[in-house]
Design a protein around this motif. Structure first.
Motif, PDB file in Angstrom:
ATOM      1  N   ARG A   1       0.906  -1.180  -0.056  1.00  0.00           N
ATOM      2  CA  ARG A   1      -0.092  -0.183   0.143  1.00  0.00           C
ATOM      3  C   ARG A   1       0.686   1.519  -0.098  1.00  0.00           C
ATOM      4  N   HIS A   2       0.338   2.006  -0.976  1.00  0.00           N
ATOM      5  CA  HIS A   2       0.764   3.375  -0.919  1.00  0.00           C
ATOM      6  C   HIS A   2      -0.294   4.717  -0.959  1.00  0.00           C
ATOM      7  N   ASP A   3       0.542   5.863   0.166  1.00  0.00           N
ATOM      8  CA  ASP A   3      -0.728   6.927   0.052  1.00  0.00           C
ATOM      9  C   ASP A   3       0.254   7.955   0.088  1.00  0.00           C
ATOM     10  N   ILE A   4      -0.195   8.172  -1.654  1.00  0.00           N
ATOM     11  CA  ILE A   4       0.584   9.070  -2.972  1.00  0.00           C
ATOM     12  C   ILE A   4      -0.514  10.641  -2.362  1.00  0.00           C
ATOM     13  N   TYR A   5       0.716  10.955  -1.759  1.00  0.00           N
ATOM     14  CA  TYR A   5       0.100  12.817  -1.691  1.00  0.00           C
ATOM     15  C   TYR A   5       0.324  13.824  -2.216  1.00  0.00           C
ATOM     16  N   VAL A   6      -0.443  14.308  -2.740  1.00  0.00           N
ATOM     17  CA  VAL A   6       0.146  15.787  -4.055  1.00  0.00           C
ATOM     18  C   VAL A   6      -0.096  17.264  -2.736  1.00  0.00           C
ATOM     19  N   ASP A   7       0.856  17.846  -3.104  1.00  0.00           N
ATOM     20  CA  ASP A   7       0.461  19.031  -2.437  1.00  0.00           C
ATOM     21  C   ASP A   7       1.196  20.338  -2.809  1.00  0.00           C
ATOM     22  N   VAL A   8       0.196  21.425  -3.043  1.00  0.00           N
ATOM     23  CA  VAL A   8       0.905  22.775  -3.086  1.00  0.00           C
ATOM     24  C   VAL A   8       0.495  23.315  -2.622  1.00  0.00           C
ATOM     25  N   TYR A   9       1.474  24.434  -2.767  1.00  0.00           N
ATOM     26  CA  TYR A   9       2.181  25.347  -2.045  1.00  0.00           C
ATOM     27  C   TYR A   9       1.658  26.767  -2.865  1.00  0.00           C
ATOM     28  N   ALA A  10       1.192  27.474  -2.096  1.00  0.00           N
ATOM     29  CA  ALA A  10       1.505  29.081  -2.277  1.00  0.00           C
ATOM     30  C   ALA A  10       1.939  29.775  -1.802  1.00  0.00           C
ATOM     31  N   LEU A  11       2.713  30.746  -2.264  1.00  0.00           N
ATOM     32  CA  LEU A  11       3.880  30.994  -1.793  1.00  0.00           C
ATOM     33  C   LEU A  11       3.698  32.807  -1.487  1.00  0.00           C
ATOM     34  N   ASP A  12       4.790  33.192  -0.799  1.00  0.00           N
ATOM     35  CA  ASP A  12       4.760  35.073  -0.622  1.00  0.00           C
ATOM     36  C   ASP A  12       5.959  34.959  -1.125  1.00  0.00           C
ATOM     37  N   VAL A  13       6.695  35.100  -1.727  1.00  0.00           N
ATOM     38  CA  VAL A  13       8.103  35.132  -2.103  1.00  0.00           C
ATOM     39  C   VAL A  13       7.758  34.683  -4.179  1.00  0.00           C
ATOM     40  N   PRO A  14       8.721  35.660  -5.547  1.00  0.00           N
ATOM     41  CA  PRO A  14       8.750  35.202  -6.303  1.00  0.00           C
ATOM     42  C   PRO A  14       9.568  33.663  -6.081  1.00  0.00           C
ATOM     43  N   SER A  15      10.601  33.604  -5.785  1.00  0.00           N
ATOM     44  CA  SER A  15      11.665  32.623  -6.044  1.00  0.00           C
ATOM     45  C   SER A  15      11.964  32.212  -4.404  1.00  0.00           C
ATOM     46  N   LEU A  16      12.393  31.557  -4.301  1.00  0.00           N
ATOM     47  CA  LEU A  16      13.040  30.469  -3.453  1.00  0.00           C
ATOM     48  C   LEU A  16      14.844  30.866  -3.096  1.00  0.00           C
ATOM     49  N   GLY A  17      15.845  30.842  -4.218  1.00  0.00           N
ATOM     50  CA  GLY A  17      16.560  31.547  -4.368  1.00  0.00           C
ATOM     51  C   GLY A  17      17.695  30.350  -3.867  1.00  0.00           C
ATOM     52  N   VAL A  18      16.796  29.281  -4.494  1.00  0.00           N
ATOM     53  CA  VAL A  18      17.674  28.148  -4.748  1.00  0.00           C
ATOM     54  C   VAL A  18      17.639  27.610  -5.748  1.00  0.00           C
ATOM     55  N   PRO A  19      19.064  27.074  -6.335  1.00  0.00           N
ATOM     56  CA  PRO A  19      18.813  26.254  -7.701  1.00  0.00           C
ATOM     57  C   PRO A  19      17.896  24.990  -8.058  1.00  0.00           C
ATOM     58  N   ALA A  20      18.279  24.674  -9.784  1.00  0.00           N
ATOM     59  CA  ALA A  20      17.473  23.707  -9.572  1.00  0.00           C
ATOM     60  C   ALA A  20      18.164  22.995  -9.442  1.00  0.00           C
ATOM     61  N   GLY A  21      18.148  21.230  -8.651  1.00  0.00           N
ATOM     62  CA  GLY A  21      18.626  20.125  -8.028  1.00  0.00           C
ATOM     63  C   GLY A  21      18.807  20.259  -6.708  1.00  0.00           C
ATOM     64  N   THR A  22      18.517  21.210  -5.449  1.00  0.00           N
ATOM     65  CA  THR A  22      18.273  21.423  -4.600  1.00  0.00           C
ATOM     66  C   THR A  22      17.782  20.457  -3.529  1.00  0.00           C
TER      67      THR A  22
END
Length: 165
Positions: free
Chosen positions: A118-139
Motif C-alpha cells: 500500500r502506498h498513500d500518495i499525497y500531492v501538496d500545492v503551496y501558494a508562496l509569498d515570494v517570487p523565488s525561494l532563491g535556490v537552484p534546480a537540483g537542490t
C-alpha cells in the motif's frame, strides 16, 4: 489499484478569500501513466486558483508507506499564473517554468513508485509569498521543503491510495 479520496484540504495559515469562486485545489488522475512502476514521465497535475498575495507556487508529491515517507517530486518557483504541469521526462530539473529538486531517492526530478504494498500518495500545492525561494534546480528536496514552510500562504492537498501487488 488506485482509490481517489476527497481531494481538497484547505488547512493553511490564511483561509480562502470569500471572493474566490473556486477554492485553491489540485487534481491528479488516478490513471495517470506516471503512477505506473518504472514510469519515465512526470504526472499531469492541474491546480488553482491561488489565494490573493501569492507570488509563486510549489508542488510536492509524497509516497507514504508504513514506516517510510519519501518525497518523489518537488517543483518550486512556479509562476503564479501556472495552472497545469504537463507530463515530461521524469529526470528534468525544469517544469512548467519552475525548478525541480533532487528527490529523496537522490535522483533529479521525479521517481516512480514500484515497491509492493500500500502506498498513500499525497500531492501538496503551496501558494508562496515570494517570487523565488532563491535556490537552484537540483537542490535537495528536504532543504526546499523547509524553505517552502517559511513562505507558505496556503496549501491544497490531494490523497490517492495505490496498492502494488
Amino acid at each position: 489499484m488506485l482509490i481517489l479520496k476527497p481531494l481538497l484540504l484547505l488547512a493553511a495559515l490564511l483561509g480562502p478569500s470569500p471572493a474566490q469562486a473556486v477554492p485553491f485545489s489540485v487534481t491528479l488522475s488516478p490513471n495517470d501513466p506516471a503512477l505506473a512502476c518504472h514510469a519515465t514521465s512526470t504526472p499531469v497535475l492541474t491546480f488553482g486558483p491561488p489565494p490573493p498575495g501569492t507570488r509563486s507556487l510549489a508542488v510536492l508529491l509524497w509516497d507514504q508507506r508504513p514506516g517510510k515517507l519519501s518525497g518523489r517530486w518537488l517543483v518550486f518557483d512556479l509562476p503564479v499564473k501556472t495552472t497545469r504541469l504537463d507530463a515530461q521526462n521524469a529526470s528534468r530539473l525544469r517544469a512548467g517554468g519552475g525548478k525541480a529538486a533532487t528527490n529523496d531517492a537522490g535522483q533529479p526530478g521525479y521517481t516512480a513508485i514500484c515497491a509492493r504494498g500500500r502506498h498513500d500518495i499525497y500531492v501538496d500545492v503551496y501558494a508562496l509569498d515570494v517570487p523565488s525561494l532563491g535556490v537552484p534546480a537540483g537542490t535537495p528536496l528536504r532543504k526546499v521543503h523547509a524553505l517552502i514552510h517559511q513562505h507558505k500562504l496556503q496549501e491544497a492537498k490531494l490523497h490517492l491510495v495505490r496498492v502494488i501487488p
